[in-house]
Design a protein around this motif. Sequence first.
Motif, PDB file in Angstrom:
ATOM      1  N   LYS A 155       0.830  -1.219   0.000  1.00  0.00           N
ATOM      2  CA  LYS A 155       0.000   0.000   0.000  1.00  0.00           C
ATOM      3  C   LYS A 155       0.856   1.258   0.000  1.00  0.00           C
ATOM      4  N   ASP A 156       2.123   1.096   0.251  1.00  0.00           N
ATOM      5  CA  ASP A 156       2.954   2.281   0.431  1.00  0.00           C
ATOM      6  C   ASP A 156       4.387   2.019  -0.042  1.00  0.00           C
ATOM      7  N   THR A 158       7.886   4.388  -0.326  1.00  0.00           N
ATOM      8  CA  THR A 158       8.545   5.695  -0.213  1.00  0.00           C
ATOM      9  C   THR A 158      10.030   5.446  -0.450  1.00  0.00           C
ATOM     10  N   GLN A 254       7.170   8.680  -4.103  1.00  0.00           N
ATOM     11  CA  GLN A 254       6.208   8.079  -3.167  1.00  0.00           C
ATOM     12  C   GLN A 254       4.949   7.603  -3.884  1.00  0.00           C
ATOM     13  N   ARG A 256       1.140   5.960  -2.657  1.00  0.00           N
ATOM     14  CA  ARG A 256       0.253   5.512  -1.582  1.00  0.00           C
ATOM     15  C   ARG A 256      -1.045   5.044  -2.203  1.00  0.00           C
ATOM     16  N   ASP A 257      -1.520   3.914  -1.701  1.00  0.00           N
ATOM     17  CA  ASP A 257      -2.815   3.422  -2.138  1.00  0.00           C
ATOM     18  C   ASP A 257      -3.837   3.951  -1.144  1.00  0.00           C
ATOM     19  N   LYS A 258      -4.654   4.912  -1.587  1.00  0.00           N
ATOM     20  CA  LYS A 258      -5.662   5.544  -0.719  1.00  0.00           C
ATOM     21  C   LYS A 258      -7.020   4.962  -1.090  1.00  0.00           C
ATOM     22  N   GLN A 263      -2.008   7.528  -5.207  1.00  0.00           N
ATOM     23  CA  GLN A 263      -1.398   8.864  -5.108  1.00  0.00           C
ATOM     24  C   GLN A 263       0.092   8.658  -5.371  1.00  0.00           C
ATOM     25  N   GLU A 290       5.682  -1.074   2.439  1.00  0.00           N
ATOM     26  CA  GLU A 290       4.799  -1.500   3.522  1.00  0.00           C
ATOM     27  C   GLU A 290       3.908  -2.604   2.958  1.00  0.00           C
ATOM     28  N   THR A 348      -4.543  15.527  -2.634  1.00  0.00           N
ATOM     29  CA  THR A 348      -3.593  14.872  -1.722  1.00  0.00           C
ATOM     30  C   THR A 348      -3.301  15.785  -0.529  1.00  0.00           C
TER      31      THR A 348
END
Length: 431
Positions: A155-156, A158, A254, A256-258, A263, A290, A348
């Motif tokens: 999901k993340d 970075t 980066q 991110r799965d929101k 994103q 992650e 975001t």
Amino acid sequence: MEPSVIHLGLAGLGTVGSGLVRIIEENGDWIARRLGRRLQVKAILVRDMDKPRPITPSPSTHLTTNPADLYTDPDIDIVVELTGGIDFPRRLITEALQHGKSVVTANKALLAEHGPELFELAASRGLGLYYEASVAGGIPVIQTLKESLAGNRIKDITGILNGTANFILSEMTQHGEDFATALAKAQEKGYAEADPTLDVDGWDAAHKLVILIRLATGQDVPLPALVVQGIRNVTAQDIALAREFGYRVKLVAQMRDKSGRIQAGVYPALLPEDHILAKVDGPFNAILLEGNAVGPIMLYGQGAGDLPTGSAVLADILALARSGSCPNNTGFLETRLPQAQILAPELTVFRHYFRFTVVDKPGVVAAIAGVMGESNISIAQMVQRGANADSSVPIVFFTHSAQMRDVERALSTIAAFSFVVAKPVHYRILA
Ligand code: NAP
Ligand code: HSE
């Protein structure tokens, strides 16, 4: 009995190609012990036969300027593409696959822009198209995502994915080097792309992020959907101010799965100095992943340079030599991945650093703070520093979380005030 030989056709004898040849020569016996076969570079493609080189290939290697010598030679098992650019390697890899050769490449720009078409071609021929060196130089992140973490939902991501930019920012932070001198050093050390604007303007890291997102999420995010900002405008003043408040400036990539929307972007950002990525300096890269089962994982190592990158290329060659071929180049059964749903960049949310250069007179701070308040931006900290040479003063704000849409509106309103004498500076702050 002598072990049998895997013949390589190598395109490119620059930084990475030379590194690869050196490792194959130095570790030949070791590789044969692992593989039961020896690696031999049968032909090397270059542009200029007369160019002086840091290494001399063995006399049995055929040096050529004709790309067809690599893919039409029936003895060559694997074509290794280490030239750079887009059009030439795209044609070369296509020809190699059409001639039944598996391919290893370090070319992230090509894969980010034309990966799906090449993966599809490779899979349709039952051939391998391997690309470990395309992201983060010597760090085995592709294999990690494709194999070791294959069962996790990621999901993340970075990461510090560009060695040149990280080297430049580290030199500016630690030695007060100016941007141009630090870039020249990175070029001399072989970290930079042939076109270093790719490094300093964030595109190289963006290419790498596109590749990682595909492997991590099984979805395609086209390059234009990414927010991409480079380090060209990062100044010694912002680096020093960030430091004073306990932050380091890093070029961060980066994803991110929101809740199913992706994103994604590359930008210079402030990281708290105790953030694990804040300590990644010089040409080193690091990637924090992650996974929903494994939790956080960090991979760290040299993100550029001849031997580290050559090491990753060699890993692919060994993997292909062991498997013969592998149609699973995307890491999924599909060869064309579905397009991801993108979270619009203006929606975001981050914490923010602003620096305004203003005329030092009553009412300035109140006016700026008023615009921020009207824009739903809550101020966490504010400081005014001594006057610049032209008697303007820098005012710095650190904010709580705020949406980019509000930030952009506030910045354009504040920039229009007559007391603001330079373009406002804005960086995201990552927790
Ligand atoms: P480089 O030092 O510029 O070397 C490129 C090599 O390719 C040179 O030997 C050049 O020949 C040859 N070449 C280029 N265009 C050619 C053409 N049209 N026909 C024949 N030969 C051609 O590049 P590099 O730094 O090794 O990078 C190679 C690839 O690896 C790039 O895709 C890059 O993004 C990627 N990569 C680089 C690093 C790194 O640390 N440098 C790390 C990871 C990935 P001449 O020598 O005759 O000019
Ligand atoms: N130019 C790239 C960098 C090479 O500096 O990270 C490694 O991909």
